[in-house]
Enzyme design. Structure first.
Site, PDB file in Angstrom:
ATOM      1  N   LEU A 110      -4.825 -11.484   6.016  1.00  0.00           N
ATOM      2  CA  LEU A 110      -4.677 -11.640   7.478  1.00  0.00           C
ATOM      3  C   LEU A 110      -5.865 -12.392   8.078  1.00  0.00           C
ATOM      4  CD1 LEU A 110      -3.368  -8.242   8.883  1.00  0.00           C
ATOM      5  CD2 LEU A 110      -2.101 -10.223   8.113  1.00  0.00           C
TER       6      LEU A 110
ATOM      7  N   TYR B 264     -14.271   3.273  11.654  1.00  0.00           N
ATOM      8  CA  TYR B 264     -12.840   3.145  11.334  1.00  0.00           C
ATOM      9  C   TYR B 264     -12.007   3.530  12.557  1.00  0.00           C
ATOM     10  CZ  TYR B 264      -8.218   4.659   9.730  1.00  0.00           C
ATOM     11  OH  TYR B 264      -6.862   4.859   9.619  1.00  0.00           O
TER      12      TYR B 264
ATOM     13  N   ASP C  90     -16.050  16.003  10.353  1.00  0.00           N
ATOM     14  CA  ASP C  90     -14.769  16.725  10.295  1.00  0.00           C
ATOM     15  C   ASP C  90     -14.579  17.599  11.530  1.00  0.00           C
ATOM     16  OD1 ASP C  90     -13.764  15.773   7.954  1.00  0.00           O
ATOM     17  OD2 ASP C  90     -14.172  17.556   6.751  1.00  0.00           O
TER      18      ASP C  90
ATOM     19  N   TYR D 257      -0.481   8.418  13.169  1.00  0.00           N
ATOM     20  CA  TYR D 257      -0.153   9.285  12.031  1.00  0.00           C
ATOM     21  C   TYR D 257      -1.130  10.453  11.977  1.00  0.00           C
ATOM     22  CZ  TYR D 257       1.400   4.671  10.200  1.00  0.00           C
ATOM     23  OH  TYR D 257       1.931   3.414  10.016  1.00  0.00           O
TER      24      TYR D 257
ATOM     25  N   ILE E 118       1.687   3.747   2.364  1.00  0.00           N
ATOM     26  CA  ILE E 118       2.752   3.970   3.348  1.00  0.00           C
ATOM     27  C   ILE E 118       3.690   2.756   3.378  1.00  0.00           C
ATOM     28  CG2 ILE E 118       3.255   4.584   5.756  1.00  0.00           C
ATOM     29  CD1 ILE E 118       0.285   5.620   5.886  1.00  0.00           C
TER      30      ILE E 118
ATOM     31  N   LYS F 281      -9.304   1.324  15.241  1.00  0.00           N
ATOM     32  CA  LYS F 281      -7.940   1.684  15.673  1.00  0.00           C
ATOM     33  C   LYS F 281      -7.873   1.709  17.202  1.00  0.00           C
ATOM     34  CE  LYS F 281      -5.985   2.165  11.639  1.00  0.00           C
ATOM     35  NZ  LYS F 281      -5.064   1.118  11.177  1.00  0.00           N
TER      36      LYS F 281
ATOM     37  N   GLY G 161       0.811  -1.223   0.000  1.00  0.00           N
ATOM     38  CA  GLY G 161       0.000   0.000   0.000  1.00  0.00           C
ATOM     39  C   GLY G 161       0.840   1.268   0.000  1.00  0.00           C
TER      40      GLY G 161
ATOM     41  N   SER H  18      -3.655   5.980  14.264  1.00  0.00           N
ATOM     42  CA  SER H  18      -4.034   7.188  13.529  1.00  0.00           C
ATOM     43  C   SER H  18      -4.406   8.278  14.520  1.00  0.00           C
ATOM     44  CB  SER H  18      -5.252   6.852  12.662  1.00  0.00           C
ATOM     45  OG  SER H  18      -5.864   8.024  12.183  1.00  0.00           O
TER      46      SER H  18
ATOM     47  N   ASN I  39      -1.676  13.517   8.941  1.00  0.00           N
ATOM     48  CA  ASN I  39      -2.207  13.375   7.566  1.00  0.00           C
ATOM     49  C   ASN I  39      -1.085  13.070   6.576  1.00  0.00           C
ATOM     50  OD1 ASN I  39      -4.274  14.894   9.135  1.00  0.00           O
ATOM     51  ND2 ASN I  39      -5.364  14.795   7.208  1.00  0.00           N
TER      52      ASN I  39
HETATM   53  P1  NAD Z   1      -3.321   1.410   1.901  1.00  0.00           P
HETATM   54  O1  NAD Z   1      -4.735   1.006   1.694  1.00  0.00           O
HETATM   55  O2  NAD Z   1      -2.595   2.033   0.771  1.00  0.00           O
HETATM   56  O3  NAD Z   1      -2.464   0.150   2.413  1.00  0.00           O
HETATM   57  C1  NAD Z   1      -3.019  -0.859   3.195  1.00  0.00           C
HETATM   58  C2  NAD Z   1      -2.656  -2.182   2.550  1.00  0.00           C
HETATM   59  O4  NAD Z   1      -3.193  -3.259   3.342  1.00  0.00           O
HETATM   60  C3  NAD Z   1      -3.218  -2.332   1.145  1.00  0.00           C
HETATM   61  O5  NAD Z   1      -2.181  -2.658   0.252  1.00  0.00           O
HETATM   62  C4  NAD Z   1      -4.244  -3.469   1.273  1.00  0.00           C
HETATM   63  O6  NAD Z   1      -4.306  -4.238   0.081  1.00  0.00           O
HETATM   64  C5  NAD Z   1      -3.714  -4.253   2.457  1.00  0.00           C
HETATM   65  N1  NAD Z   1      -4.720  -5.002   3.226  1.00  0.00           N
HETATM   66  C6  NAD Z   1      -5.875  -4.541   3.748  1.00  0.00           C
HETATM   67  N2  NAD Z   1      -6.512  -5.516   4.409  1.00  0.00           N
HETATM   68  C7  NAD Z   1      -5.733  -6.617   4.327  1.00  0.00           C
HETATM   69  C8  NAD Z   1      -5.842  -7.951   4.812  1.00  0.00           C
HETATM   70  N3  NAD Z   1      -6.913  -8.358   5.520  1.00  0.00           N
HETATM   71  N4  NAD Z   1      -4.851  -8.840   4.544  1.00  0.00           N
HETATM   72  C9  NAD Z   1      -3.773  -8.457   3.817  1.00  0.00           C
HETATM   73  N5  NAD Z   1      -3.618  -7.204   3.326  1.00  0.00           N
HETATM   74  C10 NAD Z   1      -4.592  -6.306   3.577  1.00  0.00           C
HETATM   75  O7  NAD Z   1      -3.296   2.359   3.188  1.00  0.00           O
HETATM   76  P2  NAD Z   1      -2.126   3.267   3.745  1.00  0.00           P
HETATM   77  O8  NAD Z   1      -2.498   4.676   3.501  1.00  0.00           O
HETATM   78  O9  NAD Z   1      -0.825   2.771   3.305  1.00  0.00           O
HETATM   79  O10 NAD Z   1      -2.334   3.006   5.305  1.00  0.00           O
HETATM   80  C11 NAD Z   1      -1.616   2.002   5.999  1.00  0.00           C
HETATM   81  C12 NAD Z   1      -2.128   1.936   7.423  1.00  0.00           C
HETATM   82  O11 NAD Z   1      -2.005   3.221   8.032  1.00  0.00           O
HETATM   83  C13 NAD Z   1      -3.598   1.542   7.557  1.00  0.00           C
HETATM   84  O12 NAD Z   1      -3.744   0.691   8.670  1.00  0.00           O
HETATM   85  C14 NAD Z   1      -4.286   2.873   7.815  1.00  0.00           C
HETATM   86  O13 NAD Z   1      -5.474   2.717   8.566  1.00  0.00           O
HETATM   87  C15 NAD Z   1      -3.242   3.622   8.604  1.00  0.00           C
HETATM   88  N6  NAD Z   1      -3.379   5.075   8.479  1.00  0.00           N
HETATM   89  C16 NAD Z   1      -3.358   5.638   7.236  1.00  0.00           C
HETATM   90  C17 NAD Z   1      -3.516   7.011   7.119  1.00  0.00           C
HETATM   91  C18 NAD Z   1      -3.534   7.656   5.756  1.00  0.00           C
HETATM   92  O14 NAD Z   1      -3.994   8.792   5.640  1.00  0.00           O
HETATM   93  N7  NAD Z   1      -3.045   7.034   4.705  1.00  0.00           N
HETATM   94  C19 NAD Z   1      -3.673   7.799   8.271  1.00  0.00           C
HETATM   95  C20 NAD Z   1      -3.654   7.187   9.518  1.00  0.00           C
HETATM   96  C21 NAD Z   1      -3.505   5.808   9.607  1.00  0.00           C
HETATM   97  C1  UD1 Z   2      -9.369  11.673   7.261  1.00  0.00           C
HETATM   98  C2  UD1 Z   2     -10.165  10.803   8.187  1.00  0.00           C
HETATM   99  C3  UD1 Z   2      -9.244  10.236   9.252  1.00  0.00           C
HETATM  100  C4  UD1 Z   2      -8.085   9.489   8.595  1.00  0.00           C
HETATM  101  C5  UD1 Z   2      -7.363  10.457   7.668  1.00  0.00           C
HETATM  102  C6  UD1 Z   2      -6.236   9.818   6.930  1.00  0.00           C
HETATM  103  C7  UD1 Z   2     -12.434  11.764   8.174  1.00  0.00           C
HETATM  104  C8  UD1 Z   2     -13.470  12.479   8.947  1.00  0.00           C
HETATM  105  N1  UD1 Z   2     -11.247  11.578   8.778  1.00  0.00           N
HETATM  106  O1  UD1 Z   2      -8.793  12.743   7.990  1.00  0.00           O
HETATM  107  O2  UD1 Z   2      -9.969   9.353  10.070  1.00  0.00           O
HETATM  108  O3  UD1 Z   2      -7.184   9.025   9.578  1.00  0.00           O
HETATM  109  O4  UD1 Z   2      -8.291  10.948   6.693  1.00  0.00           O
HETATM  110  O5  UD1 Z   2      -6.704   8.888   5.996  1.00  0.00           O
HETATM  111  O6  UD1 Z   2     -12.659  11.368   7.054  1.00  0.00           O
HETATM  112  N2  UD1 Z   2     -11.172  18.319   2.397  1.00  0.00           N
HETATM  113  C9  UD1 Z   2     -11.841  19.128   1.506  1.00  0.00           C
HETATM  114  N3  UD1 Z   2     -12.221  18.596   0.311  1.00  0.00           N
HETATM  115  C10 UD1 Z   2     -11.956  17.294  -0.043  1.00  0.00           C
HETATM  116  C11 UD1 Z   2     -11.271  16.472   0.880  1.00  0.00           C
HETATM  117  C12 UD1 Z   2     -10.903  17.016   2.103  1.00  0.00           C
HETATM  118  O7  UD1 Z   2     -12.099  20.299   1.787  1.00  0.00           O
HETATM  119  O8  UD1 Z   2     -12.341  16.867  -1.146  1.00  0.00           O
HETATM  120  C13 UD1 Z   2     -10.736  18.900   3.685  1.00  0.00           C
HETATM  121  C14 UD1 Z   2     -11.361  18.227   4.889  1.00  0.00           C
HETATM  122  O9  UD1 Z   2     -12.597  18.824   5.204  1.00  0.00           O
HETATM  123  C15 UD1 Z   2     -10.271  18.465   5.961  1.00  0.00           C
HETATM  124  C16 UD1 Z   2      -8.967  18.450   5.150  1.00  0.00           C
HETATM  125  O10 UD1 Z   2      -9.340  18.699   3.794  1.00  0.00           O
HETATM  126  O11 UD1 Z   2     -10.439  19.732   6.526  1.00  0.00           O
HETATM  127  C17 UD1 Z   2      -8.234  17.118   5.212  1.00  0.00           C
HETATM  128  O12 UD1 Z   2      -9.154  16.098   4.852  1.00  0.00           O
HETATM  129  P1  UD1 Z   2      -8.688  14.580   4.606  1.00  0.00           P
HETATM  130  O13 UD1 Z   2      -7.528  14.561   3.694  1.00  0.00           O
HETATM  131  O14 UD1 Z   2      -9.895  13.794   4.215  1.00  0.00           O
HETATM  132  O15 UD1 Z   2      -8.152  14.124   6.033  1.00  0.00           O
HETATM  133  P2  UD1 Z   2      -8.889  14.192   7.472  1.00  0.00           P
HETATM  134  O16 UD1 Z   2     -10.303  14.554   7.358  1.00  0.00           O
HETATM  135  O17 UD1 Z   2      -8.048  15.032   8.355  1.00  0.00           O
END
Ligand code: NAD
Ligand code: UD1
Length: 347
Positions: free
Chosen positions: A59, A148, A294, A176, A12, A152, A10, A124, A178
């Site tokens: 998993l 969601y 939000d 994490y 990250i 977590k 994925g 998160s 954003n």
């Molecule tokens: P992503 O969806 O790009 O990566 C997650 C990966 O996990 C994917 O490749 C998916 O195919 C795999 N996956 C999901 N369920 C699975 C399962 N049951 N078995 C095997 N593989 C599985 O997401 P990401 O943005 O890389 O996020 C990674 C982690 O960080 C996640 O747990 C997410 O909740 C957390 N996180 C992400 C953000 C963000 O904004 N990206 C913010 C806070 C926390």
């Molecule tokens: C969202 C999730 C959070 C998750 C994080 C990372 C919600 C309520 N929260 O955070 O749980 O951990 O993503 O995946 O969904 N925005 C716009 N227009 C858009 C998209 C976003 O104005 O089309 C604004 C949002 O209102 C916010 C900011 O951009 O103020 C960031 O939004 P986003 O990137 O979705 O992240 P979070 O809402 O902070």
């Protein structure tokens, strides 16, 4: 070390696997590719000049996990695998509890049986809910506003119980803020499947002409320009945080929660303006209603990570936007091999 990375295909995960390989670790990945493409890891191999074994397993299938642990014997696990779309979690909560909570339970069970007790977990900032104080430190009260976020929180509590039951566990809960941006090469980056929810992928798709305009959710927040403020963090800095946490766990053990953020907030309009400047094009936007759930402002107090694991973010907003643009302009349809039709704006 031999490190198993769940969800390593994925967004990250690919950036972190690349750093692990570059640092000389041996890496295997388990990913069911439900939200990623094989191509991401192929490019990681190309960038690292090293190979990484991908187990396209789930998993939710304990037998698959057992097979990997029995055959390879990892020393530590970095656990990214999970579903992350807030809106989908509201519509399909059981799917989220199943995948994120039960999937993690399966992983912990196999780790315990194989005596592997070093774990870095993707939590998160969502676990702070609607935080009362900014910046947010790790000791603030935890809560969640959607399924969601609750998955977590549940996993964090499972990890707390596990660490309390046996001091041999070494666990980092990384919260994490954003994550945005992409590797400087532009070869790997965020490739959202379907309509993206997060701000940067939406702006990037507008910039390449796949969407008409950015809908800015709310212009009347109590912030300097009325739009939401977030702590955007470069994915490469975020990945470094995992290596720093892992080093710390190996040397010190224990159970820890660390914020991974920059400590700086940027507003939605600031991000759009920065993108427009760097991509040298107009990014049309309109201010619409607030999005349910939000919060106005969210940014980290990252001092604990700095003090305890010696980590801090290094890249600022300009770099995050420049790297997002570099990735998006080189890969307008992400990793997908064939030309896709333009993505419809949902209205
Ligand atoms: P992503 O969806 O790009 O990566 C997650 C990966 O996990 C994917 O490749 C998916 O195919 C795999 N996956 C999901 N369920 C699975 C399962 N049951 N078995 C095997 N593989 C599985 O997401 P990401 O943005 O890389 O996020 C990674 C982690 O960080 C996640 O747990 C997410 O909740 C957390 N996180 C992400 C953000 C963000 O904004 N990206 C913010 C806070 C926390
Ligand atoms: C969202 C999730 C959070 C998750 C994080 C990372 C919600 C309520 N929260 O955070 O749980 O951990 O993503 O995946 O969904 N925005 C716009 N227009 C858009 C998209 C976003 O104005 O089309 C604004 C949002 O209102 C916010 C900011 O951009 O103020 C960031 O939004 P986003 O990137 O979705 O992240 P979070 O809402 O902070």
């Amino acid at each position: 070390m031999r490190i198993l990375v769940t969800g390593g295909a994925g967004y990250i995960g690919t950036h972190t696997v690349l750093q692990l390989l570059t640092e000389g670790h041996d890496v295997q990945v388990i990913d069911n590719l439900c939200n990623s493409e094989r191509e991401g890891l192929r490019r990681v191999e190309e960038l690292a000049g090293r190979s990484v074994a991908l187990h396209t397993d789930d998993l939710l299938k304990p037998d698959s996990l057992e097979r990997i642990f029995a055959s390879w014997d990892p020393e530590a696990v970095i656990h990214f695998a999970g579903l992350k779309a807030v809106g989908q979690s509201v519509a399909e909560p059981l799917k989220y509890y199943q995948n994120n909570v039960a999937g993690t339970l399966n992983l912990l069970d196999v780790m315990e049986r194989h005596d592997v007790r070093i774990l870095v977990f993707s939590s998160s900032a969502t676990v702070y809910g609607d935080a009362t104080h900014q910046p947010i430190a790790e000791d603030q009260r935890l809560s969640a506003t959607n399924p969601y976020g609750r998955t977590k929180l549940h996993v964090e509590r499972m990890l707390d119980d596990l660490a309390a039951s046996d001091p041999r566990w070494a666990i980092a809960k990384l919260r994490y803020f954003n994550p945005v941006g992409a590797h400087a090469s532009g070869r790997i980056g965020e490739d959202p499947q379907g309509v993206p929810n997060n701000l940067l992928p939406v702006i990037a798709q507008v910039a390449v002409g796949h969407r008409e305009r950015v809908k800015v959710f709310g212009g009347d927040y109590p912030t300097p320009d009325g739009t939401g403020v977030r702590d955007f963090i470069h994915v490469v800095d975020l990945s470094s945080g995992h290596l720093a946490a892992l080093d710390y766990l190996v040397d010190n053990g224990g159970l820890h929660a660390w914020n991974l953020g920059t400590g700086q907030g940027s507003s939605v309009l600031e991000v759009i303006e920065s993108f427009s400047r760097i991509a040298d094009r107009d990014i049309p936007y309109e201010i619409v209603e607030r999005r349910t759930g939000d919060v106005a402002v969210s940014y980290a107090d990252p001092t604990a990570a700095r003090r305890e694991i010696g980590w801090k973010s290094e890249r600022g907003l300009e770099q995050m936007v420049a790297d997002t643009w570099n990735w998006q302009s080189q890969n307008p349809i992400g990793y997908k091999p064939e030309q896709c039709p333009a993505i419809e704006d949902e209205g």
